[in-house]
Write a protein that holds these residues in place. Structure first.
Motif, PDB file in Angstrom:
ATOM      1  N   GLN A 106      50.072  35.504  72.971  1.00 47.87           N
ATOM      2  CA  GLN A 106      50.255  36.540  73.981  1.00 47.87           C
ATOM      3  C   GLN A 106      50.971  37.772  73.428  1.00 47.87           C
ATOM      4  O   GLN A 106      50.786  38.887  73.939  1.00 47.87           O
ATOM      5  N   TYR A 107      51.753  37.582  72.390  1.00 48.66           N
ATOM      6  CA  TYR A 107      52.565  38.690  71.865  1.00 48.66           C
ATOM      7  C   TYR A 107      51.724  39.868  71.379  1.00 48.66           C
ATOM      8  O   TYR A 107      52.054  41.022  71.666  1.00 48.66           O
ATOM      9  N   GLU A 150      50.432  42.316  74.358  1.00 46.11           N
ATOM     10  CA  GLU A 150      51.352  42.983  75.276  1.00 46.11           C
ATOM     11  C   GLU A 150      51.872  44.282  74.659  1.00 46.11           C
ATOM     12  O   GLU A 150      52.750  44.267  73.798  1.00 46.11           O
ATOM     13  N   HIS A 151      51.300  45.421  75.063  1.00 47.53           N
ATOM     14  CA  HIS A 151      51.786  46.749  74.645  1.00 47.53           C
ATOM     15  C   HIS A 151      51.863  46.883  73.128  1.00 47.53           C
ATOM     16  O   HIS A 151      52.828  47.411  72.585  1.00 47.53           O
ATOM     17  N   ASN A 152      50.848  46.434  72.445  1.00 46.56           N
ATOM     18  CA  ASN A 152      50.827  46.439  70.982  1.00 46.56           C
ATOM     19  C   ASN A 152      50.211  47.738  70.475  1.00 46.56           C
ATOM     20  O   ASN A 152      49.029  48.007  70.712  1.00 46.56           O
TER      21      ASN A 152
END
Length: 222
Positions: A185-186, A189-191
């Motif tokens: 998920q990392y 998220e806003h990557n």
């Protein structure tokens, strides 16, 4: 040489650092302070490796502070230290400098650019794995070693025995798969690198990263 590794999450292991240790026939010990609370002593450490993790050096946890006591002891003894991501931030925090939110969250593969000629044989540009949203302030007593397009402070060299990298040269492809499937998920998220877990896996590990990882460890332990 006894190499003591501080690992902070199951899916961010030593990778190529362990390969380097085996090539040189060094003793290799891995500690999990976040789980067991154990740390090596400075006297039994010839090289300290501090790996990445989801925590921040700014977190108020006893074992994080205890790590910095060990780092300070090794700095005082001029022993070699290598820090990756959170590990680099811990070194900087030990020296009294700031770890803050980065202007861009970087998760995935992106170029880094060499900023110093201090270590021989490092190419001008490399592609590294990024997995972070915080960054360190480069200590005034250190020199900037690498930068990326989105975050300037990507690596530092302190003296001739301490290296901290905000990114990762150590993962092999199995390590990349492990990071991507467990922390999937990392990257979504806003990557600011806009890469999915599968894209990160499919990219593969550049062959040059092993040579550079070995060169960095050779330099601080020579």
């Amino acid at each position: 040489m006894r190499i003591n590794v501080l690992q902070h999450t199951p899916n961010e292991g030593p990778g190529l650092i362990q390969d380097w240790a085996h090539v040189h026939d060094h003793e290799f010990y891995v500690y999990h302070p976040y789980q067991f609370g154990n740390l090596p002593t400075a006297d039994e450490t010839d090289l300290l490796v501090i790996l990445g993790g989801p925590m921040s050096p700014n977190d108020d946890l006893p074992w994080i502070k205890e790590e910095r006591v060990l780092i300070q002891q090794l700095l005082d003894q001029h022993k070699p230290i290598f820090g990756a991501c959170y590990g680099a931030q811990q070194i900087v925090k030990t020296l009294g400098y700031a770890v803050t939110k980065a202007p861009h969250k970087e998760v995935g593969w992106a170029p880094v650019y060499r900023q110093s000629d201090a270590i021989p044989g490092i190419p001008d540009q490399l592609v590294a794995l990024h997995w972070h949203e915080e960054m360190f302030q480069v200590p005034v007593e250190a020199q900037l070693l690498f930068s990326s397009d989105l975050v300037e402070n990507q690596g530092f060299l302190l003296g001739d025995n301490v290296i901290g990298l905000q990114f990762h040269f150590e993962p092999q492809i199995d390590n990349v798969r492990e990071m991507a499937v467990n922390d999937d998920q990392y990257p979504l998220e806003h990557n600011d690198l806009h890469q999915t877990p599968q894209e990160i896996i499919d990219h593969g590990v550049p062959a040059s990263n092993k040579r550079v990882m070995f060169s960095l460890l050779d330099y601080i332990t020579r």
